[in-house]
Write a protein that holds these residues in place. Structure first.
Motif, PDB file in Angstrom:
ATOM      1  N   SER B  23       3.315  14.889 -27.681  1.00 52.09           N
ATOM      2  CA  SER B  23       4.108  16.122 -27.652  1.00 52.09           C
ATOM      3  C   SER B  23       4.357  16.558 -26.208  1.00 52.09           C
ATOM      4  O   SER B  23       5.426  17.069 -25.889  1.00 52.09           O
ATOM      5  CB  SER B  23       3.440  17.232 -28.466  1.00 52.09           C
ATOM      6  N   MET B  27       8.105  16.942 -24.394  1.00 55.70           N
ATOM      7  CA  MET B  27       8.588  18.127 -23.711  1.00 55.70           C
ATOM      8  C   MET B  27       9.180  17.798 -22.359  1.00 55.70           C
ATOM      9  O   MET B  27      10.117  18.425 -21.895  1.00 55.70           O
ATOM     10  CB  MET B  27       7.466  19.131 -23.556  1.00 55.70           C
ATOM     11  N   PHE B 263       7.278  29.367 -35.762  1.00 59.87           N
ATOM     12  CA  PHE B 263       7.533  27.952 -35.495  1.00 59.87           C
ATOM     13  C   PHE B 263       9.013  27.634 -35.638  1.00 59.87           C
ATOM     14  O   PHE B 263       9.624  27.021 -34.757  1.00 59.87           O
ATOM     15  CB  PHE B 263       6.712  27.097 -36.457  1.00 59.87           C
ATOM     16  N   VAL B 264       9.602  28.080 -36.728  1.00 58.23           N
ATOM     17  CA  VAL B 264      11.016  27.773 -36.961  1.00 58.23           C
ATOM     18  C   VAL B 264      11.903  28.474 -35.932  1.00 58.23           C
ATOM     19  O   VAL B 264      12.834  27.867 -35.390  1.00 58.23           O
ATOM     20  CB  VAL B 264      11.418  28.155 -38.399  1.00 58.23           C
ATOM     21  N   GLY B 266      11.009  29.246 -32.975  1.00 61.80           N
ATOM     22  CA  GLY B 266      10.787  28.497 -31.746  1.00 61.80           C
ATOM     23  C   GLY B 266      11.649  27.251 -31.713  1.00 61.80           C
ATOM     24  O   GLY B 266      12.279  26.935 -30.701  1.00 61.80           O
ATOM     25  N   ALA B 267      11.709  26.565 -32.851  1.00 61.74           N
ATOM     26  CA  ALA B 267      12.496  25.336 -32.900  1.00 61.74           C
ATOM     27  C   ALA B 267      13.979  25.644 -32.745  1.00 61.74           C
ATOM     28  O   ALA B 267      14.703  24.924 -32.062  1.00 61.74           O
ATOM     29  CB  ALA B 267      12.247  24.604 -34.220  1.00 61.74           C
ATOM     30  N   LEU B 268      14.436  26.734 -33.371  1.00 58.74           N
ATOM     31  CA  LEU B 268      15.859  27.068 -33.289  1.00 58.74           C
ATOM     32  C   LEU B 268      16.238  27.530 -31.885  1.00 58.74           C
ATOM     33  O   LEU B 268      17.335  27.259 -31.412  1.00 58.74           O
ATOM     34  CB  LEU B 268      16.209  28.153 -34.317  1.00 58.74           C
ATOM     35  N   ARG B 270      14.711  26.590 -29.167  1.00 61.42           N
ATOM     36  CA  ARG B 270      14.209  25.581 -28.225  1.00 61.42           C
ATOM     37  C   ARG B 270      13.095  26.150 -27.349  1.00 61.42           C
ATOM     38  O   ARG B 270      13.059  25.947 -26.146  1.00 61.42           O
ATOM     39  CB  ARG B 270      15.341  25.031 -27.363  1.00 61.42           C
ATOM     40  N   ASP B 271      12.177  26.876 -27.997  1.00 63.77           N
ATOM     41  CA  ASP B 271      11.029  27.418 -27.290  1.00 63.77           C
ATOM     42  C   ASP B 271       9.920  26.356 -27.327  1.00 63.77           C
ATOM     43  O   ASP B 271       9.079  26.342 -28.219  1.00 63.77           O
ATOM     44  CB  ASP B 271      10.578  28.704 -27.989  1.00 63.77           C
ATOM     45  N   TYR B 272       9.974  25.432 -26.336  1.00 63.82           N
ATOM     46  CA  TYR B 272       9.064  24.281 -26.358  1.00 63.82           C
ATOM     47  C   TYR B 272       7.605  24.704 -26.418  1.00 63.82           C
ATOM     48  O   TYR B 272       6.794  24.137 -27.118  1.00 63.82           O
ATOM     49  CB  TYR B 272       9.252  23.393 -25.132  1.00 63.82           C
ATOM     50  N   VAL B 275       6.657  25.829 -29.962  1.00 66.99           N
ATOM     51  CA  VAL B 275       6.655  24.735 -30.928  1.00 66.99           C
ATOM     52  C   VAL B 275       5.462  23.819 -30.694  1.00 66.99           C
ATOM     53  O   VAL B 275       4.747  23.427 -31.614  1.00 66.99           O
ATOM     54  CB  VAL B 275       7.971  23.943 -30.836  1.00 66.99           C
ATOM     55  N   THR B 279       2.286  23.195 -33.111  1.00 64.07           N
ATOM     56  CA  THR B 279       2.044  21.821 -33.558  1.00 64.07           C
ATOM     57  C   THR B 279       0.608  21.403 -33.268  1.00 64.07           C
ATOM     58  O   THR B 279      -0.065  20.816 -34.118  1.00 64.07           O
ATOM     59  CB  THR B 279       3.005  20.846 -32.864  1.00 64.07           C
TER      60      THR B 279
END
Lengths: 312, 307
Positions: B23, B27, B263-264, B266-268, B270-272, B275, B279
C-alpha cells in the motif's frame, strides 16, 4: 422342443446385439449421467432458461429499444415524475432517469458490463487458478509449499479494501477492475485444483504417461487439467455471480464504471437516491440483478449436485 | 498448543509487512502530489510541507518512518481534512462501526442459529422449505439492494423509522442499518447451521439419546448444539470481515458516520492517507481475527493441532 426355444432366445439376443436395441446394457459416461441429473433438477433448468432469455434480452435488446442508453429524451425532461414513468405508449418501458435517459436501455447496457465483468473475470480466475493449482499440486515438494505460502499470504489480505485503494490511486478504469477482480478470485480455485491434482498424480494413467516419456508440462496440460475441469466448472458457475456482485458493489459506491457507461450497481445507487419519487429507477435494475444472481446460484447448485460423485 | 499459537501469530507479521509495503508503494506510484491543489504553492512552502511529511527523504527511509508511526498507532495525516489526523478520524468513527457491527453480529448469530436449527429439526417439511428459500434469497439479494428497499418501505412509505443519520446511536436510528447489515449473514448462518445440525442429528450418539427417551429439546440443547456450532466458528472470521466491509454500503447509505463512510469518501476524494490508514487497520484486524479463529479451532479440535 427345448432345443428350439434355446436357439430362439439365442437368435433374439444376437439380433439385439447387432441392432443395439438394449438400453439397459449401454454404459453411461460421467458426463451423460451428470447431464441427466442436471436436467432432472427443476430449479436449475428453469434458471438456465431464464438466464438464456436474460442474456438474449441484454445482447439483442438494444436493437429493439426505442432509445439509446446515453441519449437524453428532452420531451420528458421537464416532468420526470409523470412523463418519465414507465409506459408502453411513450416508449420508455421502464421509465427514465432524472436526466431523461431510458432506463430500459440503460439496464441492458449495465447488464452487458456486469455480465462481461462476471464472465471474463471468472475466465481469468479459472485460467490462473487451474494452472497454478495443477502445477503446485503436481510438482509437490518445496515448490508446492512455497506456492501455497504465497496463497496463504494473499488470502489473508482484505481484498475489497486493496481493490478500492488501487482504484483510488490509479483512477477508475474498467481494465483495472478486471485486473483487481482477477487477482482476487483465483485463490480458492487454485487450492481446490491443487487438492484434486494431488489425488490424481499417483493414478496409473499418469504413471503410464510418465513411463511413456511424456514431459511434465504436457502431463499437466493433457492429463491433469482435463480431469479437474468438472469441479472447476461447478466452482466457476458460482464465481460468476460473486464477481457480478463485487462489480456492482464497487459501482454502487461510485468506484466502478464511469458515465455514460453504467452497470447494475451504479443504476441501483442512482435509483436508491431518487426512490421516493421515481421508484422505477431502483426497481428494474435491482430486479435484473437479483434474478441473474438467483439463476447463477441455482445453476451452480444444480451442477454441483449433478457432478457430485457422492450422490451416485 | 503454545507453539501452534506462536507459529500462527508469527505468520501474521510478514503478511502485514507485505500489505504495508504494497500500500505504501502504491501511494508513491500515485500520479500527482497530494499537495498539488488548486493553486501552486511557493517552492519554500512546498519544501516545508514535504519536510513535515518526510517526503524529501528516500523512499525506503519514508517506509521505515511510516512503519514506526504505525506501530505507535499514528496513521499519518489526512490529505483532505487538513485539521484532522487519520487517527483522530478513525477514533471518531470506530465506535459507530463497532456498535453497528456488534449488534448485527449478535442478531445474525442468534437468528441464523435459531432458523437453521428449526429447519434441521423439521427437515424436508414445508417449514424447512419456506425457511430455506428465504435464506437463499437472503444470500442472493445484496445489501445494496436490500438497504434501499428497507428504507423505501419503513422510512419513506410507513415513516416508522428515520431514513438515516446516527443521532448518537439512538435505537430508532440503529434498527434499519443493523437489520440491513445482518440479514445476509442471518441467511448464511442459517444455511450452515441447518447443514451441520442435520449431520449431527444423524449421528449414532443422538440416536442413543433418543433411544434413552430424552426429550427433544434436551437432546438439541445439551447434545447436538455444541458440535453443530463447530462449522460456524470457521465462518466467524470471514463473517467479521464481511460485516466490516458490508458496513461500507450501510455506512454510506444510512450516513451513520462509521468507518465505511470515511473509507469510501476517502477513496472518492483520493485521500490516500485516509484510505491507507483504514486499509491497514482492517488488514490487521482481519489477520488477527483469522489467527484467533484458527487458534480457537485448534483448541476445540485436537486433530488440527497435531497435523
Amino acid at each position: 422342443m427345448k432345443m428350439m426355444k434355446h436357439s430362439d432366445a439365442l437368435e433374439q439376443f444376437a439380433e439385439q446385439l447387432e441392432t443395439g436395441t438394449e438400453p439397459e446394457m449401454e454404459g453411461r459416461s460421467l458426463w451423460q449421467d451428470a447431464r441427466r441429473r442436471f436436467f432432472r433438477n427443476k430449479a436449475a433448468v428453469l434458471s438456465l432458461i431464464t438466464l438464456t432469455a436474460m442474456l438474449l434480452t441484454i445482447l439483442l435488446g438494444p436493437w429493439i429499444a426505442p432509445f439509446s442508453y446515453e441519449d437524453i429524451d428532452w420531451d420528458v425532461l421537464m416532468d420526470i415524475e409523470t412523463l418519465g414513468s414507465p409506459s408502453l405508449a411513450s416508449g420508455h418501458w421502464f421509465g427514465t432517469d432524472q436526466l431523461g435517459r431510458d432506463i430500459f436501455a440503460r439496464t441492458l447496457q449495465g447488464g452487458q458490463i456486469s455480465l462481461m465483468v462476471g464472465i471474463l473475470g471468472a475466465l481469468v480466475a479459472v485460467l490462473i487458478g487451474t494452472i497454478y493449482g495443477a502445477v503446485s499440486g503436481y510438482l509437490g515438494g518445496r515448490t508446492d509449499s512455497v506456492m501455497m505460502r504465497v496463497i496463504e499470504i494473499l488470502d489473508s489480505v482484505p481484498f475489497m479494501f486493496m481493490v478500492i485503494m488501487l482504484v483510488t490511486v490509479f483512477g477508475r478504469h474498467i481494465i483495472l477492475i478486471f485486473i483487481a477482480i482477477g487477482a482476487v478470485s483465483w485463490l480458492s480455485l487454485a487450492r481446490i485444483v491443487r487438492g484434486l491434482t494431488m489425488s490424481l498424480k499417483h493414478k496409473e494413467f499418469i504413471e503410464a504417461a510418465k513411463a511413456g516419456g511424456v514431459k511434465t508440462p504436457a502431463i499437466i496440460r493433457r492429463h491433469i487439467v482435463p480431469n479437474v475441469l468438472g469441479i472447476v466448472m461447478v466452482y466457476s458457475s458460482l464465481l460468476v455471480p460473486a464477481l457480478i456482485l463485487f462489480e456492482s458493489f464497487l459501482s454502487f459506491l461510485g468506484l466502478g464504471v464511469q458515465e455514460p457507461q453504467t452497470s447494475w450497481g451504479a443504476l441501483i445507487a442512482e435509483g436508491a437516491s431518487n426512490m421516493d419519487v421515481t421508484y422505477w429507477q431502483l426497481v428494474y435494475p435491482a430486479a435484473f440483478l437479483v434474478i441473474t444472481l438467483f439463476c447463477f446460484n441455482f445453476i451452480g447448485d444444480g451442477l454441483r449436485d449433478a457432478l457430485d460423485p457422492k450422490d451416485r | 498448543m503454545l507453539s501452534f499459537m506462536t507459529k500462527r501469530l508469527l505468520v501474521a507479521v510478514p503478511t502485514l509487512l507485505v500489505i504495508a509495503l504494497v500500500s505504501f508503494l502504491l501511494m508513491h506510484l500515485a500520479p500527482g502530489s497530494p499537495f498539488g491543489g488548486e493553486k501552486d504553492l511557493p517552492p519554500e512552502v512546498l519544501a516545508n510541507i514535504e519536510a513535515k511529511f518526510h517526503l524529501d527523504k528516500p523512499v525506503m527511509e519514508q517506509f521505515v518512518i511510516y512503519i514506526g508511526n504505525l506501530l505507535q498507532g499514528d496513521f499519518g495525516p489526512s490529505f483532505v481534512y487538513h485539521d484532522f489526523t487519520v487517527t483522530e478520524l478513525i477514533v471518531q468513527a470506530w465506535p459507530v462501526s463497532l456498535e453497528l457491527g456488534l449488534w448485527a453480529f449478535l442478531l445474525a448469530v442468534l437468528l441464523g442459529g435459531l432458523i437453521g436449527t428449526l429447519a434441521a429439526l423439521k427437515q424436508n417439511s414445508r417449514l424447512d422449505y419456506i425457511l430455506m428459500s428465504l435464506a437463499m434469497s437472503g444470500v442472493v439479494i445484496p445489501n445494496f439492494v436490500l438497504a434501499p428497499l428497507l428504507m423505501l418501505v419503513f422510512a419513506v412509505q410507513l415513516g416508522w423509522l428515520p431514513a438515516g443519520g446516527w443521532n448518537d446511536g439512538q435505537w430508532q436510528n440503529m434498527i434499519l442499518p443493523v437489520v440491513a447489515l445482518a440479514l445476509s449473514f442471518v441467511a448464511s448462518i442459517a444455511r450452515i447451521m441447518r447443514g451441520s445440525m442435520i449431520e449431527v442429528l444423524h449421528s449414532p450418539y443422538i440416536r442413543t439419546a433418543k433411544a434413552k427417551g430424552l426429550p427433544q429439546s434436551y437432546i438439541v440443547l445439551r447434545h447436538a448444539l455444541r458440535p453443530a456450532l463447530m462449522p460456524l466458528v470457521a465462518y466467524l472470521g470471514p463473517a467479521f470481515v464481511g460485516i466490516v466491509t458490508g458496513s461500507m454500503v450501510i455506512d454510506v447509505f444510512f450516513t451513520t458516520g462509521g468507518l465505511g463512510q470515511h473509507f469510501v469518501n476517502g477513496a472518492l476524494n483520493r485521500d490516500y492517507g485516509m484510505v491507507m490508514g483504514i486499509t491497514m487497520l482492517i488488514a490487521t484486524l482481519t489477520i488477527l481475527f483469522n489467527a484467533v479463529v484458527d487458534i480457537l479451532y485448534a483448541l476445540i479440535d485436537p486433530r488440527i493441532r497435531h497435523s
